[in-house]
Write a protein that holds these residues in place. Sequence first.
Motif, PDB file in Angstrom:
ATOM      1  N   LEU A  33       0.826  -1.209   0.000  1.00 23.51           N
ATOM      2  CA  LEU A  33       0.000   0.000   0.000  1.00 23.51           C
ATOM      3  C   LEU A  33       0.862   1.261   0.000  1.00 23.51           C
ATOM      4  CD1 LEU A  33      -2.862  -0.919   2.503  1.00 23.51           C
ATOM      5  CD2 LEU A  33      -3.094  -0.477   0.051  1.00 23.51           C
ATOM      6  N   VAL A  34       1.940   1.237   0.797  1.00 16.99           N
ATOM      7  CA  VAL A  34       2.845   2.389   0.834  1.00 16.99           C
ATOM      8  C   VAL A  34       3.474   2.625  -0.537  1.00 16.99           C
ATOM      9  CG1 VAL A  34       5.000   3.267   1.814  1.00 16.99           C
ATOM     10  CG2 VAL A  34       3.324   2.152   3.299  1.00 16.99           C
ATOM     11  N   VAL A  35       3.978   1.568  -1.154  1.00 15.29           N
ATOM     12  CA  VAL A  35       4.632   1.703  -2.462  1.00 15.29           C
ATOM     13  C   VAL A  35       3.634   2.187  -3.517  1.00 15.29           C
ATOM     14  CG1 VAL A  35       5.782   0.433  -4.318  1.00 15.29           C
ATOM     15  CG2 VAL A  35       6.384  -0.024  -1.935  1.00 15.29           C
ATOM     16  N   ALA A  36       2.442   1.578  -3.536  1.00 11.82           N
ATOM     17  CA  ALA A  36       1.446   1.977  -4.529  1.00 11.82           C
ATOM     18  C   ALA A  36       1.025   3.425  -4.344  1.00 11.82           C
ATOM     19  CB  ALA A  36       0.237   1.046  -4.435  1.00 11.82           C
ATOM     20  N   VAL A  41       1.041   9.186  -6.975  1.00  7.44           N
ATOM     21  CA  VAL A  41       0.950  10.650  -6.964  1.00  7.44           C
ATOM     22  C   VAL A  41       2.297  11.235  -7.345  1.00  7.44           C
ATOM     23  CG1 VAL A  41       0.489  12.671  -5.528  1.00  7.44           C
ATOM     24  CG2 VAL A  41      -0.841  10.580  -5.203  1.00  7.44           C
ATOM     25  N   PRO A  42       2.333  12.222  -8.236  1.00  9.73           N
ATOM     26  CA  PRO A  42       3.620  12.852  -8.576  1.00  9.73           C
ATOM     27  C   PRO A  42       4.278  13.448  -7.339  1.00  9.73           C
ATOM     28  CG  PRO A  42       1.922  13.509 -10.123  1.00  9.73           C
ATOM     29  CD  PRO A  42       1.215  12.781  -9.013  1.00  9.73           C
ATOM     30  N   PRO A  43       5.591  13.299  -7.203  1.00  7.78           N
ATOM     31  CA  PRO A  43       6.271  13.825  -6.014  1.00  7.78           C
ATOM     32  C   PRO A  43       6.403  15.335  -6.088  1.00  7.78           C
ATOM     33  CG  PRO A  43       7.869  12.935  -7.535  1.00  7.78           C
ATOM     34  CD  PRO A  43       6.518  12.607  -8.115  1.00  7.78           C
ATOM     35  N   PRO A  44       6.536  15.990  -4.928  1.00  5.81           N
ATOM     36  CA  PRO A  44       6.783  17.438  -4.934  1.00  5.81           C
ATOM     37  C   PRO A  44       8.174  17.727  -5.462  1.00  5.81           C
ATOM     38  CG  PRO A  44       6.979  16.572  -2.710  1.00  5.81           C
ATOM     39  CD  PRO A  44       6.470  15.444  -3.560  1.00  5.81           C
ATOM     40  N   PRO A  45       8.419  18.936  -5.959  1.00 10.69           N
ATOM     41  CA  PRO A  45       9.758  19.264  -6.455  1.00 10.69           C
ATOM     42  C   PRO A  45      10.792  19.203  -5.337  1.00 10.69           C
ATOM     43  CG  PRO A  45       8.395  21.227  -6.299  1.00 10.69           C
ATOM     44  CD  PRO A  45       7.481  20.070  -6.086  1.00 10.69           C
ATOM     45  N   ALA A 107      12.118  -1.634  -3.340  1.00  7.66           N
ATOM     46  CA  ALA A 107      10.818  -1.084  -3.735  1.00  7.66           C
ATOM     47  C   ALA A 107      10.352  -0.021  -2.747  1.00  7.66           C
ATOM     48  CB  ALA A 107       9.786  -2.210  -3.844  1.00  7.66           C
ATOM     49  N   VAL A 108      10.419  -0.341  -1.455  1.00 12.06           N
ATOM     50  CA  VAL A 108       9.976   0.613  -0.433  1.00 12.06           C
ATOM     51  C   VAL A 108      10.893   1.831  -0.409  1.00 12.06           C
ATOM     52  CG1 VAL A 108       9.591   0.955   2.040  1.00 12.06           C
ATOM     53  CG2 VAL A 108       8.918  -1.193   0.959  1.00 12.06           C
ATOM     54  N   GLY A 109      12.205   1.601  -0.483  1.00 17.69           N
ATOM     55  CA  GLY A 109      13.141   2.725  -0.481  1.00 17.69           C
ATOM     56  C   GLY A 109      12.954   3.645  -1.675  1.00 17.69           C
ATOM     57  N   SER A 110      12.734   3.068  -2.842  1.00 21.64           N
ATOM     58  CA  SER A 110      12.518   3.893  -4.037  1.00 21.64           C
ATOM     59  C   SER A 110      11.240   4.710  -3.923  1.00 21.64           C
ATOM     60  CB  SER A 110      12.449   3.000  -5.280  1.00 21.64           C
ATOM     61  OG  SER A 110      13.656   2.286  -5.452  1.00 21.64           O
ATOM     62  N   ALA A 111      10.180   4.091  -3.403  1.00 21.52           N
ATOM     63  CA  ALA A 111       8.911   4.801  -3.279  1.00 21.52           C
ATOM     64  C   ALA A 111       9.015   5.961  -2.290  1.00 21.52           C
ATOM     65  CB  ALA A 111       7.819   3.827  -2.844  1.00 21.52           C
ATOM     66  N   VAL A 112       9.631   5.694  -1.137  1.00 23.73           N
ATOM     67  CA  VAL A 112       9.755   6.733  -0.116  1.00 23.73           C
ATOM     68  C   VAL A 112      10.700   7.837  -0.590  1.00 23.73           C
ATOM     69  CG1 VAL A 112      10.494   7.188   2.245  1.00 23.73           C
ATOM     70  CG2 VAL A 112       9.213   5.121   1.736  1.00 23.73           C
ATOM     71  N   PHE A 113      11.792   7.447  -1.226  1.00 25.27           N
ATOM     72  CA  PHE A 113      12.744   8.435  -1.757  1.00 25.27           C
ATOM     73  C   PHE A 113      12.072   9.316  -2.811  1.00 25.27           C
ATOM     74  CE2 PHE A 113      16.046   9.881  -4.649  1.00 25.27           C
ATOM     75  CZ  PHE A 113      17.021  10.353  -3.771  1.00 25.27           C
ATOM     76  N   ARG A 114      11.199   8.735  -3.606  1.00 27.51           N
ATOM     77  CA  ARG A 114      10.509   9.490  -4.659  1.00 27.51           C
ATOM     78  C   ARG A 114       9.641  10.589  -4.071  1.00 27.51           C
ATOM     79  NH1 ARG A 114       5.533   9.036  -7.534  1.00 27.51           N
ATOM     80  NH2 ARG A 114       5.730   9.585  -9.750  1.00 27.51           N
ATOM     81  N   GLN A 115       8.976  10.304  -2.948  1.00 27.21           N
ATOM     82  CA  GLN A 115       8.065  11.288  -2.369  1.00 27.21           C
ATOM     83  C   GLN A 115       8.765  12.301  -1.470  1.00 27.21           C
ATOM     84  OE1 GLN A 115       4.887  12.192  -2.631  1.00 27.21           O
ATOM     85  NE2 GLN A 115       4.594  10.750  -4.320  1.00 27.21           N
ATOM     86  N   LEU A 116       9.776  11.872  -0.735  1.00 28.70           N
ATOM     87  CA  LEU A 116      10.395  12.753   0.258  1.00 28.70           C
ATOM     88  C   LEU A 116      11.673  13.424  -0.227  1.00 28.70           C
ATOM     89  CD1 LEU A 116       9.956  10.641   3.531  1.00 28.70           C
ATOM     90  CD2 LEU A 116       8.460  12.429   2.615  1.00 28.70           C
ATOM     91  N   GLY A 117      12.375  12.777  -1.162  1.00 26.29           N
ATOM     92  CA  GLY A 117      13.663  13.320  -1.557  1.00 26.29           C
ATOM     93  C   GLY A 117      14.731  12.979  -0.528  1.00 26.29           C
ATOM     94  N   PRO A 118      15.998  13.216  -0.844  1.00 20.94           N
ATOM     95  CA  PRO A 118      17.087  12.788   0.048  1.00 20.94           C
ATOM     96  C   PRO A 118      17.106  13.491   1.399  1.00 20.94           C
ATOM     97  CG  PRO A 118      17.926  14.136  -1.756  1.00 20.94           C
ATOM     98  CD  PRO A 118      16.501  13.844  -2.080  1.00 20.94           C
ATOM     99  N   VAL A 132       3.539   8.644   2.798  1.00 20.90           N
ATOM    100  CA  VAL A 132       2.137   8.468   2.381  1.00 20.90           C
ATOM    101  C   VAL A 132       1.344   9.755   2.596  1.00 20.90           C
ATOM    102  CG1 VAL A 132       2.155   5.977   2.748  1.00 20.90           C
ATOM    103  CG2 VAL A 132       1.503   7.480   4.625  1.00 20.90           C
ATOM    104  N   ILE A 133       1.692  10.521   3.626  1.00 17.41           N
ATOM    105  CA  ILE A 133       1.025  11.808   3.832  1.00 17.41           C
ATOM    106  C   ILE A 133       1.392  12.762   2.707  1.00 17.41           C
ATOM    107  CG2 ILE A 133       0.940  13.847   5.326  1.00 17.41           C
ATOM    108  CD1 ILE A 133       1.252  11.958   7.717  1.00 17.41           C
ATOM    109  N   SER A 134       2.656  12.752   2.302  1.00 16.17           N
ATOM    110  CA  SER A 134       3.083  13.597   1.186  1.00 16.17           C
ATOM    111  C   SER A 134       2.374  13.218  -0.105  1.00 16.17           C
ATOM    112  CB  SER A 134       4.599  13.492   1.005  1.00 16.17           C
ATOM    113  OG  SER A 134       5.043  14.204  -0.119  1.00 16.17           O
ATOM    114  N   ALA A 135       2.000  11.950  -0.238  1.00 15.71           N
ATOM    115  CA  ALA A 135       1.314  11.463  -1.433  1.00 15.71           C
ATOM    116  C   ALA A 135      -0.205  11.505  -1.277  1.00 15.71           C
ATOM    117  CB  ALA A 135       1.764  10.047  -1.747  1.00 15.71           C
ATOM    118  N   ASP A 136      -0.696  12.322  -0.339  1.00 18.11           N
ATOM    119  CA  ASP A 136      -2.142  12.448  -0.090  1.00 18.11           C
ATOM    120  C   ASP A 136      -2.785  11.110   0.281  1.00 18.11           C
ATOM    121  OD1 ASP A 136      -2.086  15.177  -0.627  1.00 18.11           O
ATOM    122  OD2 ASP A 136      -2.407  14.865  -2.776  1.00 18.11           O
TER     123      ASP A 136
END
Length: 280
Positions: A33-36, A41-45, A107-118, A132-136
Motif C-alpha cells: 500500500l505504501v509503495v502503490a 501521486v507525482p512527487p513534490p519538487p 521497492a519501499v526505499g525507491s517509493a519513499v525516496f521518490r516522495q520525500l527526496g534525500p 504516504v502523507i506527502s502522497a495524499d
Amino acid sequence: MIAVSVALDVVGFRLNHKLNRAVVAIVVVTLALVVATCFAVPPPPITNAPDADQPLGLLTSAGILVFAFLGFERITAPGLDEPSFTARRLHLAIPVSLVIVLGVYLAVGSAVFRQLGPTRLALSPTPLLDAVISADGQWIVPLVSGGAAVATVAALLAVLSGARRTVTAVAKAGDLPAGLGVDRVAAWAGGTVVAVLAVALPPSTAIGFAACAMLAYYAFTNASARILLKEDRTWPMRTACFGLGLSVLYGMTMPPFLLAATIAVVLLGSGAMSLYRRPV
C-alpha cells in the motif's frame, strides 16, 4: 511495544507457522500500500538536495542494511523446536530469501525516496508515514501504523526469543550465572537490556549499533565456519572467507563511535565470561 513483546516472551508465547504467515501477509500488504500510494501521486519538487560526494557512504549504508536481515540465521541454524532444512533446500532458500528481502527494501526505499527526496528522507523519524502523507494518502495512515506495530512486536518477539535461548544455553554451559539458565529469568534479563537501550539511545543510533554488532557476529560466525566445518559443508569454504571479508569491510566503514562501542562490548563480554567461567 517492548513491554508487550517481553510479556509475551515471558509467558512462553510463540509464533507458530500460521501466525508467522499472517504477520508476513500483514506486513507485505502494508508495504505494498505504501509503495502503490507513493508511486500513484507525482512527487513534490526537490530543492536543496545534497551532493553525493561521499562514495564511502555506500559501504556504511550497506553495513547498516545488514540490520534488515536480522534473524536470517534461523534458516540455517533453527532452534530445537523448529524444523531444520536439508542442504538442497538451503541452497535454494538462502538466495531466494536474500533476493526477496532486498527487492522489498529496494521497492519501499525507491517509493519513499521518490516522495520525500534525500533531505526529508534522511531527517524524517517516520519516513513511511511522512511519505504516504506527502502522497495524499492520509487514509492509509492507520493501516501503516497498525502494520508497523504488528511487524515490530513480531520482530522483537523473535529477537527476544533468540536472545533468551542463547543466554540459557551459555548459562547452562557455565559461562553465565546459573540463574540465567531459567527461561523466565533470561527473558526478563533480555527484556531489561532491550528496554534500557531503547530508552538510552535514539532509534538511528540503536539500529546502527545493532547493525555493527551483527557484522561482528557474522565475522566470527564465518571465521568459525571456515575452521570448524571443513568436512561437513553446505557451501564452499570460499563462501565463509568472502562473508568474513565483507563483514570486516563493512564494519570498518561504520561510524567510529559505533565501531568502538561494538569492540568494547565484545572485549568486555569475552573478558567477563572468561573470568566468571564456572565448572559444570
